[in-house]
Motif scaffolding. Structure first.
Motif, PDB file in Angstrom:
ATOM      1  N   UNK A 123       0.841  -1.213   0.000  1.00 38.93           N
ATOM      2  CA  UNK A 123       0.000   0.000   0.000  1.00 38.93           C
ATOM      3  C   UNK A 123       0.871   1.256   0.000  1.00 38.93           C
ATOM      4  N   UNK A 124       1.928   1.239   0.818  1.00 39.42           N
ATOM      5  CA  UNK A 124       2.820   2.389   0.882  1.00 39.42           C
ATOM      6  C   UNK A 124       3.498   2.622  -0.464  1.00 39.42           C
ATOM      7  N   UNK A 125       3.944   1.547  -1.086  1.00 41.47           N
ATOM      8  CA  UNK A 125       4.591   1.660  -2.397  1.00 41.47           C
ATOM      9  C   UNK A 125       3.589   2.197  -3.420  1.00 41.47           C
TER      10      UNK A 125
ATOM     11  N   UNK B 195       1.726   6.522  -6.788  1.00 41.15           N
ATOM     12  CA  UNK B 195       0.641   7.423  -7.201  1.00 41.15           C
ATOM     13  C   UNK B 195       1.044   8.877  -6.948  1.00 41.15           C
ATOM     14  N   UNK B 196       1.623   9.144  -5.776  1.00 39.59           N
ATOM     15  CA  UNK B 196       2.042  10.518  -5.453  1.00 39.59           C
ATOM     16  C   UNK B 196       3.114  10.989  -6.430  1.00 39.59           C
ATOM     17  N   UNK B 197       4.077  10.113  -6.735  1.00 40.17           N
ATOM     18  CA  UNK B 197       5.136  10.473  -7.682  1.00 40.17           C
ATOM     19  C   UNK B 197       4.549  10.727  -9.071  1.00 40.17           C
ATOM     20  N   UNK B 198       3.597   9.871  -9.470  1.00 37.72           N
ATOM     21  CA  UNK B 198       2.974  10.047 -10.781  1.00 37.72           C
ATOM     22  C   UNK B 198       2.195  11.360 -10.834  1.00 37.72           C
ATOM     23  N   UNK B 199       1.476  11.674  -9.746  1.00 32.60           N
ATOM     24  CA  UNK B 199       0.737  12.939  -9.704  1.00 32.60           C
ATOM     25  C   UNK B 199       1.698  14.122  -9.769  1.00 32.60           C
TER      26      UNK B 199
ATOM     27  N   UNK C 234       4.756  14.176 -10.973  1.00 32.53           N
ATOM     28  CA  UNK C 234       5.365  14.236 -12.302  1.00 32.53           C
ATOM     29  C   UNK C 234       4.382  14.794 -13.322  1.00 32.53           C
ATOM     30  N   UNK C 235       3.115  14.346 -13.234  1.00 29.63           N
ATOM     31  CA  UNK C 235       2.098  14.861 -14.150  1.00 29.63           C
ATOM     32  C   UNK C 235       1.891  16.352 -13.929  1.00 29.63           C
ATOM     33  N   UNK C 236       1.898  16.786 -12.678  1.00 34.61           N
ATOM     34  CA  UNK C 236       1.744  18.200 -12.359  1.00 34.61           C
ATOM     35  C   UNK C 236       2.910  19.001 -12.921  1.00 34.61           C
ATOM     36  N   UNK C 237       4.122  18.472 -12.729  1.00 37.89           N
ATOM     37  CA  UNK C 237       5.303  19.147 -13.256  1.00 37.89           C
ATOM     38  C   UNK C 237       5.261  19.221 -14.778  1.00 37.89           C
ATOM     39  N   UNK C 238       4.891  18.112 -15.414  1.00 39.08           N
ATOM     40  CA  UNK C 238       4.806  18.102 -16.876  1.00 39.08           C
ATOM     41  C   UNK C 238       3.721  19.057 -17.357  1.00 39.08           C
ATOM     42  N   UNK C 239       2.592  19.093 -16.631  1.00 42.57           N
ATOM     43  CA  UNK C 239       1.519  20.015 -16.992  1.00 42.57           C
ATOM     44  C   UNK C 239       1.983  21.452 -16.871  1.00 42.57           C
ATOM     45  N   UNK C 240       2.683  21.766 -15.785  1.00 45.85           N
ATOM     46  CA  UNK C 240       3.195  23.123 -15.588  1.00 45.85           C
ATOM     47  C   UNK C 240       4.201  23.469 -16.680  1.00 45.85           C
ATOM     48  N   UNK C 241       5.068  22.520 -17.021  1.00 48.20           N
ATOM     49  CA  UNK C 241       6.046  22.740 -18.089  1.00 48.20           C
ATOM     50  C   UNK C 241       5.340  22.986 -19.413  1.00 48.20           C
ATOM     51  N   UNK C 242       4.326  22.168 -19.685  1.00 50.55           N
ATOM     52  CA  UNK C 242       3.587  22.331 -20.940  1.00 50.55           C
ATOM     53  C   UNK C 242       2.879  23.686 -20.972  1.00 50.55           C
TER      54      UNK C 242
END
Length: 165
Positions: free
Chosen positions: A85-87, A92-96, A98-106
């Motif tokens: 569960x922790x993993x 999920x947190x890392x993916x969110x 990363x997606x947030x960072x990519x969205x901000x970059x875009x």
């Protein structure tokens, strides 16, 4: 009473001697094997009871071991599930993130692209306005200077403006 009349002391003594001989022979030859067989049987029964008691204790120990192993297995399973569960949450947190960072970059890239295109459009518009203004000015100047009198008037007007300023 009939028995007392038929009683014979010689027969009685003879039967008593035969009985004693039989008892002696039984003690000599049969008593030891019978007692030995009874002792062996008693020992066999006792060893079977001891073995059963030992097996019972062993079964209790095995049951305790099984219970302990089951508890350990459950604890290990719970730990593995918690870790999974922790993993999962971490992934999920890392993916969110990363997606947030990519969205901000875009978004930043899109803003930069829009600004560049806007500046290019403004420069193009200025160029077009300048060309249009030059064209209009040329047309106006040609029209104004079409006659010689108009040319002289324009030159005199400009000279007056230059001296006034």
């Amino acid at each position: 009473m009939n028995l007392l009349e038929d009683f014979s002391p010689g027969l009685f003594i003879m039967q008593a001697i035969i009985l004693l001989i039989l008892i002696f022979l039984m003690m000599k030859f049969a008593w030891k094997p019978i007692m030995q067989a009874l002792t062996e049987r008693e020992e066999g029964i006792q060893s079977a009871l001891d073995a059963a008691e030992e097996a019972k204790k062993e079964m209790q120990n095995l049951q305790a071991d099984n219970d302990r192993l089951l508890k350990e297995a459950r604890a290990e399973r719970d730990a593995m599930l918690k870790e999974a569960r922790e993993i999962k949450d971490k992934i999920i947190a890392e993916a969110k993130e990363e997606a947030s960072e990519q969205g901000a970059t875009m978004i930043e890239n899109a803003k930069a692209t829009i600004k560049q295109e806007q500046q290019a459009a403004i420069a193009e518009l200025k160029k077009n306005v300048a060309e249009l203004s030059i064209g209009i000015a040329q047309t106006v100047v040609k029209k104004e200077l079409a006659s010689q009198d108009d040319q002289l008037k324009l030159v005199e007007g400009m000279l007056e403006e230059v001296t006034l300023n």
